[in-house]
Design a protein around this motif. Sequence first.
Motif, PDB file in Angstrom:
ATOM      1  N   ARG A  98     -11.613  89.768 -32.146  1.00 48.54           N
ATOM      2  CA  ARG A  98     -12.614  90.437 -31.312  1.00 48.54           C
ATOM      3  C   ARG A  98     -12.786  89.842 -29.920  1.00 48.54           C
ATOM      4  NH1 ARG A  98     -14.135  90.004 -36.262  1.00 48.54           N
ATOM      5  NH2 ARG A  98     -15.418  88.156 -35.879  1.00 48.54           N
ATOM      6  N   ARG A  99     -11.903  88.963 -29.507  1.00 53.12           N
ATOM      7  CA  ARG A  99     -12.036  88.413 -28.159  1.00 53.12           C
ATOM      8  C   ARG A  99     -10.853  88.881 -27.304  1.00 53.12           C
ATOM      9  NH1 ARG A  99     -13.077  82.152 -26.259  1.00 53.12           N
ATOM     10  NH2 ARG A  99     -13.049  82.588 -24.031  1.00 53.12           N
ATOM     11  N   HIS A 100     -11.172  89.399 -26.144  1.00 54.62           N
ATOM     12  CA  HIS A 100     -10.139  89.812 -25.200  1.00 54.62           C
ATOM     13  C   HIS A 100     -10.450  89.197 -23.852  1.00 54.62           C
ATOM     14  CE1 HIS A 100      -9.522  92.761 -28.398  1.00 54.62           C
ATOM     15  NE2 HIS A 100      -8.289  92.818 -27.959  1.00 54.62           N
ATOM     16  N   GLU A 101      -9.405  88.741 -23.186  1.00 56.04           N
ATOM     17  CA  GLU A 101      -9.574  88.116 -21.878  1.00 56.04           C
ATOM     18  C   GLU A 101      -8.453  88.585 -20.963  1.00 56.04           C
ATOM     19  OE1 GLU A 101     -12.099  86.294 -21.138  1.00 56.04           O
ATOM     20  OE2 GLU A 101     -12.893  85.599 -23.085  1.00 56.04           O
ATOM     21  N   VAL A 102      -8.707  88.550 -19.684  1.00 59.19           N
ATOM     22  CA  VAL A 102      -7.685  88.898 -18.699  1.00 59.19           C
ATOM     23  C   VAL A 102      -6.828  87.664 -18.427  1.00 59.19           C
ATOM     24  CG1 VAL A 102      -7.273  89.608 -16.312  1.00 59.19           C
ATOM     25  CG2 VAL A 102      -9.074  90.721 -17.678  1.00 59.19           C
ATOM     26  N   VAL A 103      -5.510  87.826 -18.633  1.00 60.40           N
ATOM     27  CA  VAL A 103      -4.577  86.708 -18.480  1.00 60.40           C
ATOM     28  C   VAL A 103      -3.428  87.138 -17.572  1.00 60.40           C
ATOM     29  CG1 VAL A 103      -3.020  85.117 -19.698  1.00 60.40           C
ATOM     30  CG2 VAL A 103      -5.133  85.878 -20.814  1.00 60.40           C
ATOM     31  N   THR A 104      -3.029  86.264 -16.671  1.00 55.46           N
ATOM     32  CA  THR A 104      -1.880  86.519 -15.800  1.00 55.46           C
ATOM     33  C   THR A 104      -0.640  85.878 -16.419  1.00 55.46           C
ATOM     34  OG1 THR A 104      -3.248  86.650 -13.823  1.00 55.46           O
ATOM     35  CG2 THR A 104      -0.917  86.145 -13.494  1.00 55.46           C
ATOM     36  N   ARG A 105       0.409  86.681 -16.511  1.00 56.78           N
ATOM     37  CA  ARG A 105       1.674  86.243 -17.130  1.00 56.78           C
ATOM     38  C   ARG A 105       2.831  86.628 -16.207  1.00 56.78           C
ATOM     39  NH1 ARG A 105       1.023  83.313 -22.029  1.00 56.78           N
ATOM     40  NH2 ARG A 105      -0.532  84.302 -23.349  1.00 56.78           N
ATOM     41  N   PRO A 106       4.012  86.071 -16.439  1.00 55.32           N
ATOM     42  CA  PRO A 106       5.182  86.529 -15.674  1.00 55.32           C
ATOM     43  C   PRO A 106       5.442  88.016 -15.952  1.00 55.32           C
ATOM     44  CG  PRO A 106       5.656  84.482 -16.826  1.00 55.32           C
ATOM     45  CD  PRO A 106       4.333  84.969 -17.345  1.00 55.32           C
TER      46      PRO A 106
END
Length: 149
Positions: A98-106
């Motif tokens: 139930r946890r979502h976060e904005v993450v920057t990836r290649p």
Amino acid sequence: MEWDPKFDYPGLAAAMEGKMVQAGGVGLAAPQVGILQRFFVIALAACMEHSSGATLDGRDLYPIAESTPGAIFCMNPKIVSLSNKTQTGSEGCLSIPRRHEVVTRPAQVELTFLGVDGAGHVLRANGLLARCCCHEFDHLNGRLFIDYL
Ligand SMILES: [Zn+2]
């Protein structure tokens, strides 16, 4: 980690895929289910919608994904290249419900791995598939997506 012919990799892959599908995920790494080995499974078809241009062993991944029921099994994965270009998007994890976060990836990633038959493969991924590869690869090194926050 060496390929061990006595180990039932197809059985493990099937069990992992079952857990992943049941939980509604697109990827699952062995340490998440208490198996301390360096492999993960990814639901190829579910990722392909957002990953046009991906290749497996130099071949367009789309038809392969459509004819591959279930998940691709990646053992001993090594990331051999990452793009400088990045993608930013929402990410979740079956280990952190139930946890979502904005993450920057290649934006793009190339990895080598052993398939369920022990053969070597090269996957060039982008979009959601690249994000998923990075996320699952991190699990093998004890890193979670919330560690990027
Ligand atoms: Zn995860």
